[in-house]
Design an enzyme around this catalytic site. Sequence first.
Site, PDB file in Angstrom:
ATOM      1  N   PHE A 150      -5.723  -0.099   6.064  1.00  0.00           N
ATOM      2  CA  PHE A 150      -6.787  -0.912   7.065  1.00  0.00           C
ATOM      3  C   PHE A 150      -6.383  -0.247   8.461  1.00  0.00           C
ATOM      4  O   PHE A 150      -7.161  -0.460   9.316  1.00  0.00           O
ATOM      5  CB  PHE A 150      -6.954  -2.300   6.919  1.00  0.00           C
ATOM      6  CG  PHE A 150      -5.679  -3.048   7.435  1.00  0.00           C
ATOM      7  CD1 PHE A 150      -5.788  -3.252   9.024  1.00  0.00           C
ATOM      8  CD2 PHE A 150      -4.747  -3.786   6.627  1.00  0.00           C
ATOM      9  CE1 PHE A 150      -4.935  -4.181   9.428  1.00  0.00           C
ATOM     10  CE2 PHE A 150      -3.956  -4.433   7.377  1.00  0.00           C
ATOM     11  CZ  PHE A 150      -4.090  -4.705   8.672  1.00  0.00           C
ATOM     12  N   LYS A 174      -9.691   7.169  -0.909  1.00  0.00           N
ATOM     13  CA  LYS A 174      -9.795   5.980  -1.236  1.00  0.00           C
ATOM     14  C   LYS A 174      -9.632   5.053  -0.065  1.00  0.00           C
ATOM     15  O   LYS A 174      -8.392   4.774   0.043  1.00  0.00           O
ATOM     16  CB  LYS A 174      -9.183   5.487  -2.536  1.00  0.00           C
ATOM     17  CG  LYS A 174      -9.699   4.227  -3.384  1.00  0.00           C
ATOM     18  CD  LYS A 174     -10.102   2.825  -2.682  1.00  0.00           C
ATOM     19  CE  LYS A 174      -8.768   2.146  -2.250  1.00  0.00           C
ATOM     20  NZ  LYS A 174      -9.061   0.755  -1.484  1.00  0.00           N
ATOM     21  N   GLU A 177     -10.628  -1.057   1.756  1.00  0.00           N
ATOM     22  CA  GLU A 177     -12.155  -1.903   1.551  1.00  0.00           C
ATOM     23  C   GLU A 177     -12.526  -2.795   2.812  1.00  0.00           C
ATOM     24  O   GLU A 177     -13.543  -3.200   3.075  1.00  0.00           O
ATOM     25  CB  GLU A 177     -12.031  -2.661   0.228  1.00  0.00           C
ATOM     26  CG  GLU A 177     -10.918  -3.813   0.301  1.00  0.00           C
ATOM     27  CD  GLU A 177      -9.570  -3.363  -0.291  1.00  0.00           C
ATOM     28  OE1 GLU A 177      -9.149  -2.045  -0.014  1.00  0.00           O
ATOM     29  OE2 GLU A 177      -8.908  -4.232  -0.829  1.00  0.00           O
ATOM     30  N   SER A 227       1.412  -1.252   1.987  1.00  0.00           N
ATOM     31  CA  SER A 227       2.503  -2.136   2.000  1.00  0.00           C
ATOM     32  C   SER A 227       3.609  -1.428   0.682  1.00  0.00           C
ATOM     33  O   SER A 227       3.026  -0.837   0.035  1.00  0.00           O
ATOM     34  CB  SER A 227       1.997  -3.396   1.531  1.00  0.00           C
ATOM     35  OG  SER A 227       1.368  -3.388   0.302  1.00  0.00           O
ATOM     36  N   CYS A 282       2.581   0.402  11.606  1.00  0.00           N
ATOM     37  CA  CYS A 282       3.876   0.351  10.630  1.00  0.00           C
ATOM     38  C   CYS A 282       5.178   0.966  11.445  1.00  0.00           C
ATOM     39  O   CYS A 282       6.264   0.918  11.277  1.00  0.00           O
ATOM     40  CB  CYS A 282       3.924   1.539   9.545  1.00  0.00           C
ATOM     41  SG  CYS A 282       3.627   3.064   9.964  1.00  0.00           S
ATOM     42  N   GLU A 376       8.052  -8.276   6.906  1.00  0.00           N
ATOM     43  CA  GLU A 376       7.134  -7.732   7.663  1.00  0.00           C
ATOM     44  C   GLU A 376       6.280  -8.756   7.907  1.00  0.00           C
ATOM     45  O   GLU A 376       5.582  -9.205   7.358  1.00  0.00           O
ATOM     46  CB  GLU A 376       6.431  -6.530   7.111  1.00  0.00           C
ATOM     47  CG  GLU A 376       5.525  -5.644   7.830  1.00  0.00           C
ATOM     48  CD  GLU A 376       5.004  -4.460   7.053  1.00  0.00           C
ATOM     49  OE1 GLU A 376       4.616  -4.658   6.223  1.00  0.00           O
ATOM     50  OE2 GLU A 376       4.672  -3.486   7.929  1.00  0.00           O
TER      51      GLU A 376
HETATM   52  P1  NAD Z   1      -2.090  -2.583   1.409  1.00  0.00           P
HETATM   53  O1  NAD Z   1      -0.792  -2.031   0.403  1.00  0.00           O
HETATM   54  O2  NAD Z   1      -2.554  -3.938   0.854  1.00  0.00           O
HETATM   55  O3  NAD Z   1      -3.463  -1.520   0.924  1.00  0.00           O
HETATM   56  C1  NAD Z   1      -3.361  -0.197   0.851  1.00  0.00           C
HETATM   57  C2  NAD Z   1      -4.321   0.384  -0.160  1.00  0.00           C
HETATM   58  O4  NAD Z   1      -3.945  -0.020  -1.335  1.00  0.00           O
HETATM   59  C3  NAD Z   1      -5.628   0.053   0.086  1.00  0.00           C
HETATM   60  O5  NAD Z   1      -6.527   1.052  -0.267  1.00  0.00           O
HETATM   61  C4  NAD Z   1      -5.823  -1.142  -1.021  1.00  0.00           C
HETATM   62  O6  NAD Z   1      -7.154  -1.083  -1.425  1.00  0.00           O
HETATM   63  C5  NAD Z   1      -4.965  -0.775  -1.953  1.00  0.00           C
HETATM   64  N1  NAD Z   1      -4.323  -1.920  -2.896  1.00  0.00           N
HETATM   65  C6  NAD Z   1      -4.157  -3.199  -2.120  1.00  0.00           C
HETATM   66  N2  NAD Z   1      -3.583  -3.842  -3.002  1.00  0.00           N
HETATM   67  C7  NAD Z   1      -3.475  -3.095  -4.242  1.00  0.00           C
HETATM   68  C8  NAD Z   1      -2.914  -3.163  -5.886  1.00  0.00           C
HETATM   69  N3  NAD Z   1      -2.444  -4.632  -5.922  1.00  0.00           N
HETATM   70  N4  NAD Z   1      -3.039  -2.110  -6.402  1.00  0.00           N
HETATM   71  C9  NAD Z   1      -3.476  -1.161  -6.392  1.00  0.00           C
HETATM   72  N5  NAD Z   1      -4.127  -0.916  -5.003  1.00  0.00           N
HETATM   73  C10 NAD Z   1      -4.041  -1.826  -4.246  1.00  0.00           C
HETATM   74  O7  NAD Z   1      -1.949  -2.204   2.839  1.00  0.00           O
HETATM   75  P2  NAD Z   1      -2.825  -2.616   4.006  1.00  0.00           P
HETATM   76  O8  NAD Z   1      -2.950  -4.373   4.021  1.00  0.00           O
HETATM   77  O9  NAD Z   1      -4.098  -1.913   3.828  1.00  0.00           O
HETATM   78  O10 NAD Z   1      -1.961  -1.918   5.133  1.00  0.00           O
HETATM   79  C11 NAD Z   1      -0.973  -2.438   5.688  1.00  0.00           C
HETATM   80  C12 NAD Z   1       0.097  -2.140   5.128  1.00  0.00           C
HETATM   81  O11 NAD Z   1       0.351  -0.640   5.221  1.00  0.00           O
HETATM   82  C13 NAD Z   1       1.738  -2.677   6.125  1.00  0.00           C
HETATM   83  O12 NAD Z   1       2.534  -3.050   5.165  1.00  0.00           O
HETATM   84  C14 NAD Z   1       2.182  -1.309   6.992  1.00  0.00           C
HETATM   85  O13 NAD Z   1       3.270  -1.252   7.187  1.00  0.00           O
HETATM   86  C15 NAD Z   1       1.867  -0.259   5.677  1.00  0.00           C
HETATM   87  N6  NAD Z   1       1.512   1.069   6.559  1.00  0.00           N
HETATM   88  C16 NAD Z   1       2.629   2.069   6.289  1.00  0.00           C
HETATM   89  C17 NAD Z   1       2.598   3.000   7.072  1.00  0.00           C
HETATM   90  C18 NAD Z   1       3.689   4.176   6.800  1.00  0.00           C
HETATM   91  O14 NAD Z   1       3.585   5.066   7.303  1.00  0.00           O
HETATM   92  N7  NAD Z   1       4.936   3.649   6.172  1.00  0.00           N
HETATM   93  C19 NAD Z   1       1.344   3.299   7.795  1.00  0.00           C
HETATM   94  C20 NAD Z   1       0.446   2.529   7.844  1.00  0.00           C
HETATM   95  C21 NAD Z   1       0.609   1.389   7.240  1.00  0.00           C
END
Ligand code: NAD
Length: 485
Positions: A150, A174, A177, A227, A282, A376
């Site tokens: 997001f 994808k 959401e 994450s 991140c 985090e």
């Molecule tokens: P998230 O992991 O909750 O969601 C990421 C994606 O995975 C979304 O599209 C979501 O719909 C999907 N998702 C969520 N839960 C899932 C599950 N149980 N099974 C399968 N798919 C699932 O992350 P977020 O809250 O959208 O974003 C924030 C996180 O992203 C932070 O931890 C941040 O550090 C990380 N991030 C990392 C980088 C990097 O370059 N390393 C860059 C941007 C964000």
Amino acid sequence: MKYEKTQNFIGGKFVASTTDRFLDVISPLDGNLLSTVPMSVSKDLDDAVVAAKAAFAGWSKTPIKERVQVFFRYKTLLEKNLVELAKLCSEENGKTYSESVAEIEKSIELTEFATSLPQLVTGEVLEVSRGVECRTEHVALGVVASIVPFNFPSMVPNWTLPNAIALGNCMIMKPSEKVPLSCGRLAELLKEAGLPDGVFNIVHGDVAIVEAICDHPAIEAVSFVGSTKVAKIVYQRATSNYKRCLALGGAKNHLMVLPDAIPAMTAQNVAASMSGCAGQRCMAASAMIGVGNVDSIIDKICEEARKIVPGENLGAVINKESQDRIERYITEAEKDGAKILVDGRNTKVAGKEGGTYVGPTVIDYVKPGMSVATEEIFGPVISIMRTNTVDEALAIENANPYGNAASVFTQNGAMARYIIEKASAGMIGVNVGVPVPREPFSFGGWNESKFGVGDITGKSSIEFWTKLKKSTTKWNAEAGVNWMS
Ligand code: NAD
């Protein structure tokens, strides 16, 4: 509802999902309803895969110099629509308008890189023995998927889509959401830029659709950004289905401040790094380690933090759940004996009472075992620890399971060099608070911040989005009589 219902984008058209499950898309700025987003079902993904597969035959055979013409036009369209794209990004994500402008500008830079791919993707050729030539070429994989988080509704999709598509693949995106709207605009601009139908598709959804992507036999590769918890799930599931996978996870970035650091510059950088995009980056500084006496710099960091005004130069965090989680971390640190120097809890912005804001927060005297030191937080919070030596600071940094970024503030070049060598992170900053490599350098962390080989942007992404074909040919006179040699 401000916008129409969000729809999937398949075969060049917006189409309704067959699902009966929808989520509200709420603006974190003020709590207003922006749209709804479908939680698609596997039939929707199947339709997108059929469209992408059909498009692949023609797109992969289009010469790369022609393919990148689409991205020259897409770049111009991003520039032309920058204001509107930035406004939409702020509305759905909650970041400030100027942060959203910077995000679209970064999307433009990523697209510029994709237009340079014909210069970078040439293969190799060598006469390996008399009249015998070996040659390599990069070949597109087929249908690929990109699952995004997001926190950057435009930039993170643009980490993957320009390179993957310019290299000849067809993509299914994808989006998160929580922020599904920007991606739809990107799809429209790609179409306007002349991208053939089916080359770029969007399927909205949550866990179920991510699982379906990992399981789909016709999807060759999956890139994921989010994450660490989910990165591990996606990496395991996609690779257990024999797919290529690159999964970027969360972060806990350490910033080491040495006593010879330039005070004003350091304080400005620390405050900007921890609070930019409301700490939801991140690459944000989340933990600071003061080596020796840096009290006067900490005072200046607090001064800088107090200048940051929620709703003006500090955006909202994504939702109430996030706001509550961040505030819980601060309260827990206080209970455990840390000192809250600047407190961002219970922040309200006049006229935007439905928004979810956390003010800048500076926590001092944090001990390495506390949750604010190890986990985090993903909010505008900096946890300050203190050590006597650089080696103690490095031990704290090295012990953390993540490894996205680390930075040092010092005027001592030899010390900076030592920290670059010893820090266990993929991206290191010296007097830089957010050490994101600019194109053509690639982006990617280490340890639990990334699973898989290579990086997601820059030259490194060429290896991920293509496979190498090796051919050996012989056309000399001998070939007619001695074809086995
Ligand atoms: P998230 O992991 O909750 O969601 C990421 C994606 O995975 C979304 O599209 C979501 O719909 C999907 N998702 C969520 N839960 C899932 C599950 N149980 N099974 C399968 N798919 C699932 O992350 P977020 O809250 O959208 O974003 C924030 C996180 O992203 C932070 O931890 C941040 O550090 C990380 N991030 C990392 C980088 C990097 O370059 N390393 C860059 C941007 C964000």
